[in-house]
Design an enzyme around this catalytic site. Sequence first.
Site, short mmCIF file in Angstrom:
data_model
loop_
_atom_site.label_atom_id
_atom_site.label_comp_id
_atom_site.label_asym_id
_atom_site.label_seq_id
_atom_site.Cartn_x
_atom_site.Cartn_y
_atom_site.Cartn_z
N ASN A 115 0.80 -1.23 0.00
CA ASN A 115 0.00 0.00 0.00
C ASN A 115 0.82 1.28 0.00
O ASN A 115 0.40 2.31 0.52
CB ASN A 115 -1.02 -0.03 1.15
CG ASN A 115 -0.36 -0.16 2.50
OD1 ASN A 115 0.85 -0.15 2.61
ND2 ASN A 115 -1.17 -0.26 3.54
N HIS A 118 3.97 4.29 4.42
CA HIS A 118 3.78 4.13 5.87
C HIS A 118 3.80 5.50 6.51
O HIS A 118 4.53 6.38 6.08
CB HIS A 118 4.92 3.28 6.45
CG HIS A 118 4.94 3.32 7.95
ND1 HIS A 118 4.16 2.50 8.72
CD2 HIS A 118 5.61 4.14 8.82
CE1 HIS A 118 4.36 2.78 10.00
NE2 HIS A 118 5.24 3.77 10.08
P1 GDP Z 1 -1.22 1.61 8.53
O1 GDP Z 1 -0.93 2.39 9.79
O2 GDP Z 1 -2.36 2.18 7.72
O3 GDP Z 1 0.00 1.35 7.69
O4 GDP Z 1 -1.78 0.17 8.99
P2 GDP Z 1 -1.37 -0.81 10.21
O5 GDP Z 1 -0.41 -0.14 11.15
O6 GDP Z 1 -2.64 -1.35 10.77
O7 GDP Z 1 -0.63 -2.03 9.48
C1 GDP Z 1 0.71 -1.90 9.04
C2 GDP Z 1 0.81 -2.46 7.65
O8 GDP Z 1 0.51 -3.86 7.69
C3 GDP Z 1 -0.19 -1.89 6.64
O9 GDP Z 1 0.22 -0.68 6.05
C4 GDP Z 1 -0.24 -3.00 5.62
O10 GDP Z 1 0.89 -2.96 4.74
C5 GDP Z 1 -0.17 -4.24 6.49
N1 GDP Z 1 -1.51 -4.72 6.86
C6 GDP Z 1 -2.37 -4.18 7.75
N2 GDP Z 1 -3.50 -4.88 7.84
C7 GDP Z 1 -3.36 -5.92 6.98
C8 GDP Z 1 -4.20 -7.03 6.64
O11 GDP Z 1 -5.31 -7.20 7.13
N3 GDP Z 1 -3.69 -7.90 5.70
C9 GDP Z 1 -2.45 -7.74 5.15
N4 GDP Z 1 -2.04 -8.65 4.26
N5 GDP Z 1 -1.65 -6.72 5.46
C10 GDP Z 1 -2.08 -5.81 6.36
#
Ligand code: GDP
Length: 141
Positions: A115, A118
């Site tokens: 995505n 970060h």
């Molecule tokens: P962010 O703060 O929006 O980057 O999201 P988070 O801190 O919750 O998660 C860190 C990173 O883990 C995200 O940017 C995604 O690359 C990955 N990620 C988060 N949730 C998912 C999920 O449900 N499935 C997968 N495959 N990757 C995830």
Amino acid sequence: MKTLQRTLTIIKPDAVRKNAIGDIIEQLEKNDFRILALKMLEISKHQAEQFYAVHAGRPFFRTLTDFMSSGPIVALALEKENAIADLRKLMGATNPASAEEGTIRKKWATNIEHNAIHGSDAEDTARFELSFFFAGYELAE
Ligand code: GDP
């Protein structure tokens, strides 16, 4: 009340592979983020596990850390009033299917894991993440 904040952003390996570095930095500058430091580097699997330690045990931890150590990334230290929330707004939702028009993830993310970008999610994580990539002397005055 607005306070000057610092935050850490990473242009992830998928966005680097798509030649999106310039576009993403342009969007950061247009949105008044001041770049205090930036570096392009590759991190090891072990370093990715340390960086994302908060997600250890989550089902996506292995693939996330494989992905983050799969190629070059660009880490930037940013400063702005309300930087942490403003960056997350500019990034868009974690899952690009839910990301708003005009956000970086809407434009560049492939899926919930690949995505593009970060951003730190709170002041304490911003402090940890900035110090993970940058020593104090590397930050612009
Ligand atoms: P962010 O703060 O929006 O980057 O999201 P988070 O801190 O919750 O998660 C860190 C990173 O883990 C995200 O940017 C995604 O690359 C990955 N990620 C988060 N949730 C998912 C999920 O449900 N499935 C997968 N495959 N990757 C995830």
